[in-house]
Design a protein around this motif. Structure first.
Motif, PDB file in Angstrom:
ATOM      1  N   ALA A 264       0.824  -1.258   0.033  1.00 59.78           N
ATOM      2  CA  ALA A 264      -0.006   0.039   0.037  1.00 59.78           C
ATOM      3  C   ALA A 264       0.824   1.282   0.156  1.00 59.78           C
TER       4      ALA A 264
ATOM      5  N   GLY B 105       0.851   4.056  -2.888  1.00 61.32           N
ATOM      6  CA  GLY B 105       0.602   5.478  -2.560  1.00 61.32           C
ATOM      7  C   GLY B 105       1.759   6.492  -3.060  1.00 61.32           C
TER       8      GLY B 105
ATOM      9  N   LEU C 158      -3.916   1.462  -3.503  1.00 62.51           N
ATOM     10  CA  LEU C 158      -3.622   1.985  -2.230  1.00 62.51           C
ATOM     11  C   LEU C 158      -4.936   1.892  -1.485  1.00 62.51           C
TER      12      LEU C 158
ATOM     13  N   SER D 234       0.611   4.528   5.160  1.00 63.75           N
ATOM     14  CA  SER D 234      -0.323   4.185   4.090  1.00 63.75           C
ATOM     15  C   SER D 234      -1.614   5.119   4.099  1.00 63.75           C
TER      16      SER D 234
END
Length: 457
Positions: free
Chosen positions: A217, A221, A237, A284
């Motif tokens: 994630a 991102g 994400l 994240s």
């Protein structure tokens, strides 16, 4: 994993080479098992304060020099120890990835040609693990038929290479990132939402792990915010964060469970709390806030960070009765990722925010402790564990003097040469994973706390 890989090597899958390094070479190894050199273990001339960036730069360079073997064109330990494979004590890809990441952070700080060259050397070592058929990095050096691939390993590789690309702009780094994220990751990404997430290993689909899902994630991102396939990586994400929030986030402690696993009838939670899982989750959630402006996710990130700083909480070693003498309970190589998450959050909130001030204070608390107690003045390297009483008798004494405790040695095999017999009697061994991680902690800390005051006494 390591035992199976070692058996494969003994069966002829890897040429047996002689180690480049002598088994005993100074530092904290001694001349034979159980024999420790007579020399000061702790730095008795510590300054009142030190510069975090300087310590990080020095350690990242020292780590590269100590562990990279030009002869074998890979990272190697001096002795058979944690994360290494016979015969030349070469490191598995997890440690190599963190080695690359440390060199990327180093070059981002210095912009010096020698450090850029070291980063490229580190990348070439990582490339020896590349499986072109699977678009993935293997746990051990690639050979035909090697499909031992972990999603969390590849998440570390990807995040390291994103940092390398950001520091250098070299397309070859990003090419590997895109290949992993668009070809390997979809093979494990459960888009059904039942339960969702990403497994640990490509051949073990009945688990969904924080170390893979949350770390990927973060990678997604970072890519989306770099405007690289922003819709695809933004959706990745968001989906991974949704899974984390639904299945891994402890809504009472506001920390992240390790994983969920399917037992044949239902999904069960593995409730152990590691620093790195919460660290990746914090980062994240912060990234999703930046990408899509979701205040809810920033609020959750702040709750997780506050819990991660609670010295009475699950991430701290509670052996010390004095809470001012408590540190996170696990290892430097896990803590580095919690530092990443906390730094990302503090930079988002700004230096005047009260939580940012708490983060700054805790990172200073951690860095001063590592410099005072994990640093070995003989070789300039660091031990692994944040629990001093697991290292050796001298560290037990230091821990008891620091905390007023009465601990006895709980010898950690990760701090020692591999082998048989009593763990406590094996020679001590420094590791790539620990030293690259500590270098990263100093370099990341320096972004918000330039000067570390030693106040552990």
């Amino acid at each position: 994993m390591l035992r199976r890989l070692k058996n494969e090597l003994k069966n002829g899958l890897q040429e047996r080479l002689q180690p480049e390094f002598p088994a005993a070479h100074g530092g904290y190894y001694g001349d034979s098992a159980g024999a420790m050199p007579q020399r000061p273990l702790f730095d008795t001339a510590l300054p009142a304060s030190f510069d975090a960036a300087t310590e990080g730069v020095d350690l990242a360079r020292r780590t590269q020099s100590f562990f990279y073997s030009p002869r074998h064109t890979q990272y190697c330990a001096r002795v058979d120890s944690a994360e290494t494979i016979d015969p030349q004590h070469g490191y598995v890809v997890w440690a190599v990835a963190i080695g690359v990441w440390a060199q990327a952070d180093l070059y981002a700080r210095t912009r010096m040609e020698c450090d850029g060259a070291a980063l490229d050397t580190a990348f070439r070592a990582l490339e020896r693990h590349w499986n072109p058929r699977r678009s993935a990095y293997c746990a051990w050096i690639y050979y035909d038929g090697n499909n031992d691939i972990y999603y969390d390993d590849n998440a570390h590789c990807v995040n390291a290479l994103i940092s390398a690309y950001q520091a250098t702009g070299k397309r070859e780094y990003m090419d590997r990132v895109i290949a992993v994220m668009t070809q390997l990751v979809p093979t494990g990404w459960d888009k059904s939402g039942n339960p969702g997430g990403v497994p640990w290993h490509v051949a073990k689909p009945n688990s969904r792990n924080a170390c893979s899902t949350c770390a990927l994630a973060v990678a997604a991102g970072r890519l989306a915010l770099m405007n690289i396939q922003p819709q695809y990586f933004g959706d990745m994400l968001a989906d991974f964060v949704k899974f984390t929030q639904a299945h891994l986030l402890d809504n009472n402690e506001h920390l992240i469970h390790d994983s969920i696993a399917y037992d044949g009838t239902k999904w069960k939670i593995e409730r152990v709390k590691w620093t790195y899982n919460t660290g990746f989750a914090i980062e994240s959630f912060v990234l999703l806030y930046h990408l899509r402006g979701s205040q809810e996710h920033l609020d959750i990130a702040q709750k997780m960070a506050s819990a991660a700083l609670d010295r009475k909480g699950a991430l701290y070693d509670k052996k010390a009765t004095d809470v001012s003498k408590r540190w996170w309970w696990d290892k430097t190589y896990f803590a580095q990722h919690l530092v990443d998450g906390l730094v990302a959050l503090a930079k988002t909130l700004g230096p005047t925010n009260e939580l940012s001030k708490r983060i700054e204070a805790e990172l200073e608390h951690l860095d001063g402790y590592m410099r005072a107690y994990l640093f070995d003045p003989v070789d300039g390297l660091y031990f692994r564990s944040l629990r001093l009483y697991t290292i050796d008798d001298a560290h037990v004494q230091a821990y008891n003097a620091l905390t007023g405790g009465t601990r006895t040695l709980e010898a950690d095999k990760e701090e020692r040469e591999n082998g048989g017999g009593d763990v406590a009697h094996r020679r001590m061994a420094k590791t790539l994973l620990a030293n690259a991680a500590v270098a990263r902690i100093y370099l990341r800390t320096a972004e918000i706390v330039p000067t570390i005051h030693l106040n552990t006494q």
